[in-house]
Write a protein that holds these residues in place. Structure first.
Motif, mmCIF file in Angstrom:
data_model
loop_
_atom_site.group_PDB
_atom_site.id
_atom_site.type_symbol
_atom_site.label_atom_id
_atom_site.label_comp_id
_atom_site.label_asym_id
_atom_site.label_seq_id
_atom_site.Cartn_x
_atom_site.Cartn_y
_atom_site.Cartn_z
ATOM 1 N N THR A 170 7.572 -1.437 6.519
ATOM 2 C CA THR A 170 7.103 -0.266 6.083
ATOM 3 C C THR A 170 8.780 0.575 5.567
ATOM 4 O OG1 THR A 170 7.738 0.805 8.452
ATOM 5 C CG2 THR A 170 5.571 0.131 7.734
ATOM 6 N N TRP A 171 8.404 1.352 4.451
ATOM 7 C CA TRP A 171 9.566 2.080 4.122
ATOM 8 C C TRP A 171 9.791 3.305 4.909
ATOM 9 C CZ3 TRP A 171 9.594 3.316 -2.062
ATOM 10 C CH2 TRP A 171 10.325 2.283 -2.481
ATOM 11 N N PRO A 172 11.057 3.952 5.115
ATOM 12 C CA PRO A 172 11.040 5.124 5.870
ATOM 13 C C PRO A 172 10.092 6.154 5.249
ATOM 14 C CG PRO A 172 13.105 4.506 5.365
ATOM 15 C CD PRO A 172 12.084 3.401 4.489
ATOM 16 N N LEU A 173 9.471 7.310 5.911
ATOM 17 C CA LEU A 173 8.709 8.044 5.463
ATOM 18 C C LEU A 173 9.397 8.921 4.516
ATOM 19 C CD1 LEU A 173 5.607 9.449 5.354
ATOM 20 C CD2 LEU A 173 6.543 10.842 7.138
ATOM 21 N N LEU A 174 8.938 9.206 3.287
ATOM 22 C CA LEU A 174 9.842 10.032 2.147
ATOM 23 C C LEU A 174 9.011 11.341 2.112
ATOM 24 C CD1 LEU A 174 10.119 7.465 -0.725
ATOM 25 C CD2 LEU A 174 11.604 7.949 1.287
ATOM 26 N N THR A 175 9.540 12.449 1.837
ATOM 27 C CA THR A 175 8.907 13.751 1.912
ATOM 28 C C THR A 175 9.540 14.489 0.217
ATOM 29 O OG1 THR A 175 10.598 14.964 2.890
ATOM 30 C CG2 THR A 175 8.324 14.238 3.784
ATOM 31 N N ALA A 176 8.667 14.889 -0.319
ATOM 32 C CA ALA A 176 9.188 15.626 -1.432
ATOM 33 C C ALA A 176 8.425 16.955 -1.902
ATOM 34 C CB ALA A 176 8.659 14.561 -2.635
ATOM 35 N N ILE A 177 9.174 17.738 -2.816
ATOM 36 C CA ILE A 177 8.742 19.065 -3.386
ATOM 37 C C ILE A 177 8.476 18.863 -4.779
ATOM 38 C CG2 ILE A 177 9.608 20.034 -1.236
ATOM 39 C CD1 ILE A 177 11.915 21.337 -3.071
ATOM 40 N N ARG A 178 7.650 19.964 -5.339
ATOM 41 C CA ARG A 178 7.559 20.062 -6.730
ATOM 42 C C ARG A 178 8.763 20.032 -7.551
ATOM 43 N NH1 ARG A 178 2.692 18.968 -8.733
ATOM 44 N NH2 ARG A 178 0.776 19.259 -7.592
ATOM 45 N N ALA A 179 9.168 19.270 -8.409
ATOM 46 C CA ALA A 179 10.153 19.585 -9.343
ATOM 47 C C ALA A 179 10.411 20.715 -10.291
ATOM 48 C CB ALA A 179 10.623 18.178 -9.983
ATOM 49 N N GLY A 180 11.127 21.714 -10.423
ATOM 50 C CA GLY A 180 11.356 22.635 -11.543
ATOM 51 C C GLY A 180 10.638 23.860 -10.925
ATOM 52 N N THR A 198 0.715 -1.122 0.039
ATOM 53 C CA THR A 198 -0.078 -0.133 -0.073
ATOM 54 C C THR A 198 0.652 1.272 -0.075
ATOM 55 O OG1 THR A 198 -1.678 -1.114 1.396
ATOM 56 C CG2 THR A 198 -1.887 1.326 1.304
ATOM 57 N N PHE A 199 0.836 2.322 -0.953
ATOM 58 C CA PHE A 199 1.289 3.453 -1.008
ATOM 59 C C PHE A 199 0.219 4.507 -0.428
ATOM 60 C CE2 PHE A 199 3.957 1.464 -4.103
ATOM 61 C CZ PHE A 199 5.199 1.917 -3.715
ATOM 62 N N ARG A 200 0.647 5.416 0.299
ATOM 63 C CA ARG A 200 -0.179 6.650 0.534
ATOM 64 C C ARG A 200 0.516 7.922 0.239
ATOM 65 N NH1 ARG A 200 -2.949 4.161 6.082
ATOM 66 N NH2 ARG A 200 -4.475 2.698 4.928
ATOM 67 N N PHE A 201 -0.059 8.787 -0.465
ATOM 68 C CA PHE A 201 0.636 9.902 -1.004
ATOM 69 C C PHE A 201 -0.362 11.292 -0.249
ATOM 70 C CE2 PHE A 201 0.857 6.852 -4.303
ATOM 71 C CZ PHE A 201 2.152 6.864 -4.552
ATOM 72 N N ARG A 202 0.190 12.097 0.594
ATOM 73 C CA ARG A 202 -0.564 13.059 1.308
ATOM 74 C C ARG A 202 0.113 14.536 0.885
ATOM 75 N NH1 ARG A 202 -0.699 15.530 6.302
ATOM 76 N NH2 ARG A 202 -2.941 15.814 7.020
ATOM 77 N N TYR A 203 -0.667 15.169 0.325
ATOM 78 C CA TYR A 203 -0.107 16.609 0.140
ATOM 79 C C TYR A 203 -0.686 17.532 1.522
ATOM 80 C CZ TYR A 203 -0.042 21.492 -2.019
ATOM 81 O OH TYR A 203 -0.005 22.433 -2.167
ATOM 82 N N SER A 204 0.296 18.361 1.762
ATOM 83 C CA SER A 204 0.265 19.371 2.615
ATOM 84 C C SER A 204 1.201 20.442 2.862
ATOM 85 C CB SER A 204 0.368 18.737 4.225
ATOM 86 O OG SER A 204 0.198 19.534 5.233
ATOM 87 N N ARG A 205 0.678 21.724 2.732
ATOM 88 C CA ARG A 205 1.424 22.631 2.594
ATOM 89 C C ARG A 205 2.577 22.719 1.690
ATOM 90 N NH1 ARG A 205 1.874 23.991 9.114
ATOM 91 N NH2 ARG A 205 -0.269 24.262 9.172
ATOM 92 N N GLY A 206 2.265 22.258 0.264
ATOM 93 C CA GLY A 206 3.291 22.257 -0.671
ATOM 94 C C GLY A 206 4.098 21.261 -0.697
ATOM 95 N N GLU A 207 4.003 20.365 0.142
ATOM 96 C CA GLU A 207 4.944 19.138 0.140
ATOM 97 C C GLU A 207 3.832 17.756 -0.055
ATOM 98 O OE1 GLU A 207 8.621 20.349 3.277
ATOM 99 O OE2 GLU A 207 7.091 18.671 3.755
ATOM 100 N N LEU A 208 4.735 16.687 -0.523
ATOM 101 C CA LEU A 208 4.246 15.401 -0.697
ATOM 102 C C LEU A 208 5.004 14.316 0.216
ATOM 103 C CD1 LEU A 208 2.042 13.919 -2.339
ATOM 104 C CD2 LEU A 208 3.804 13.351 -3.820
ATOM 105 N N SER A 209 3.990 13.757 0.987
ATOM 106 C CA SER A 209 4.593 12.750 1.722
ATOM 107 C C SER A 209 4.141 11.404 1.226
ATOM 108 C CB SER A 209 4.129 12.966 3.379
ATOM 109 O OG SER A 209 3.003 12.585 3.656
ATOM 110 N N ILE A 210 5.163 10.500 1.284
ATOM 111 C CA ILE A 210 4.939 9.130 0.625
ATOM 112 C C ILE A 210 5.126 8.041 1.707
ATOM 113 C CG2 ILE A 210 5.644 7.519 -1.272
ATOM 114 C CD1 ILE A 210 7.027 10.929 -1.700
#
Length: 481
Positions: free
Chosen positions: A471-481, A447-459
């Motif tokens: 579980t994988w370690p929690l990943l966080t991301a910002i929009r590219a470009g 199961t993947f869960r993608f959560r958007y909050s305040r400009g960030e995506l947690s995976i």
């Protein structure tokens, strides 16, 4: 499955096994239903089930999304198949239980008159190699060099034949010995001697870096073919009137040696013996009842299921139920293949999470993630140091696909590449999307869960069952470009 019959009938699946109603085979279907009640109450995940007695299958079912036509990873059930090859070679006079393991591998240059030099074929079969700890297949799958060489690097702490330590390394060496004697893999050796005579369909066996099948794991087969392995042993090596395995070998393999609960690569109980794989892939034989059960599951350990099996089997074989119990069980099992709906729990905005995201530095080496929605489809792509890996899934529906998403750490060391997968996603909150992947040839469900909050995506990513991290370690991301 219909009501009581007086004679078996063959099914349309092409597996060659006869079918008959439980009561016609002196099986109480109410006991089978009670077993299912206990399993479901305990929250145990059984994916499929086949029950055979006195020449015919009396009950069978596959939960969605699994099916009779699907292969299934059997894990350490493989060990009991490897044992068949050893028994056949001994019967042919090409091998002896007392043969020393090192004698087949002179390149290892084992010092004479050492514990390592005294290790025998029987020591491998009974898991009394002299090693102090288990070597799991999940460890060996990460080794790209010779596993034979790795085996001889393991310290032999105890005198071989004196201490039981379960290890897939011992089974691997049995497979390697088969290859040294025959010049072919154990898979190729067994095909005309076991798989084809039993009418087994596709049997897929992994190959290690030495060009040798892992003797302790690596087989994927249909549930009906796993059942046939148990039936063959219940019938003392005879299949349709023809001897496939020598009777003496079946008797020897399925009785204890050294410890009360292990034979020659079979797990031994008080009134049963079993081919057993991790996450409870099982063929269990009740010789006193001439009955066999095959099932595939996603459970932590067999000990959570065995009390329920012991409670209801062989009690189910002690007397016969009636047609009403047959019909009730048939109706219950007929519901197993029903596909569940996949509905969103909230209205979500795909624009919140769609697009390319740059993943912050992490121990998994994941660099970026891309989510693309189009109609009733979602495409997930992960970018790491090895390249791009992706999967296509249904949005609010299930689709069959294949994937090369990395995830061996969640899958008992297996890299599931191009494996059949049932995938679907839905919104579980206005800003959170859930994607579920059923790896239908295995016990694993990611199961993947993608959560958007305040400009960030947690995976998040987690799995239903595993021998290690879930579980994988929690990943966080910002929009590219």
């Amino acid at each position: 499955m219909s009501g009581s019959r007086t004679a078996p009938t063959t099914n349309s699946e092409g597996d060659g096994l006869a079918r008959i109603a439980p009561s016609a085979a002196r099986v109480d279907a109410a006991e089978i239903s009670a077993f299912l009640d206990d399993v479901e109450t305990a929250g145990l995940e059984v994916h499929n089930l086949m029950i055979w007695r006195d020449g015919a299958v009396v009950a069978e079912a596959w939960r969605w999304p699994y099916g009779a036509d699907r292969l299934r990873m059997t894990h350490s059930m493989t060990k009991s198949v490897t044992a068949c090859a050893i028994g056949l070679l001994i019967d042919e006079g090409l091998l002896a239980l007392s043969d020393r393991v090192a004698s087949f591998f002179p390149e290892a240059e084992i010092e004479p008159d050492t514990r390592q030099a005294r290790m025998t074929v029987e020591d491998l079969l009974t898991m009394r190699s002299g090693h102090a700890s288990e070597v799991s297949g999940s460890i060996w799958r990460g080794i790209q060099t010779s596993w034979v060489r790795e085996f001889f690097r393991i310290p032999v702490v105890f005198e071989p034949g004196t201490k039981h330590v379960y290890s897939s390394a011992a089974s691997y060496m049995l497979s390697a010995i088969v290859t040294r004697i025959t010049g072919e893999t154990v898979d190729a050796y067994l095909k005309p001697r076991l798989f084809e005579p039993l009418g087994m369909g596709e049997v897929r066996w992994d190959v290690g870096p030495d060009g040798i099948n892992p003797g302790g794991n690596g087989i994927s087969m249909h549930t009906a073919d796993a059942l046939k392995l148990g039936i063959l042993h219940a019938q003392m090596g005879v299949w349709k009137g023809k001897k496939i395995l020598p009777r003496w070998w079946v008797e020897a393999a399925t009785r204890p040696h050294g410890v009360p609960d292990y034979g020659y690569h079979w797990v031994i109980g008080d009134d049963y013996y079993a081919a057993l794989g991790v996450f409870v892939q099982m063929v269990i034989v009740f010789p006193g009842a001439n009955a066999v059960i095959a099932l595939n599951s996603a459970m932590d350990e067999s000990r959570v299921l065995l009390p329920h099996l012991r409670k209801h089997f062989p009690a189910a074989f002690a007397g016969s139920g009636g047609a009403d119990a047959d019909h009730a069980l048939a109706r219950r099992l007929a519901s197993w293949p029903a596909e569940p709906p996949l509905l969103s729990l909230a209205d979500g905005d795909a624009a919140l999470i769609a697009g390319l995201w740059s993943v912050r530095e992490n121990e998994l080496g994941i660099l970026a993630i891309r989510l693309a929605f189009e109609g009733d489809r979602l495409r997930l792509t992960l970018v790491d140091t090895e390249g791009e890996h992706g999967v296509e899934a249904g949005h609010e529906c299930w689709v069959e696909t294949t994937t090369d998403l990395r995830g061996a750490s969640l899958h008992h060391g297996y890299r599931l590449t191009d494996t059949p997968t049932i995938a679907g996603g839905r919104w579980i909150a206005p800003n959170e999307y859930e994607l579920v992947l059923h790896f239908i040839e295995s016990a694993f469900r990611d199961t993947f869960r993608f959560r958007y909050s305040r400009g960030e995506l947690s995976i998040e990513r987690f799995v239903n069952i595993n021998s290690g991290d879930r579980t994988w370690p929690l990943l966080t991301a910002i929009r590219a470009g």
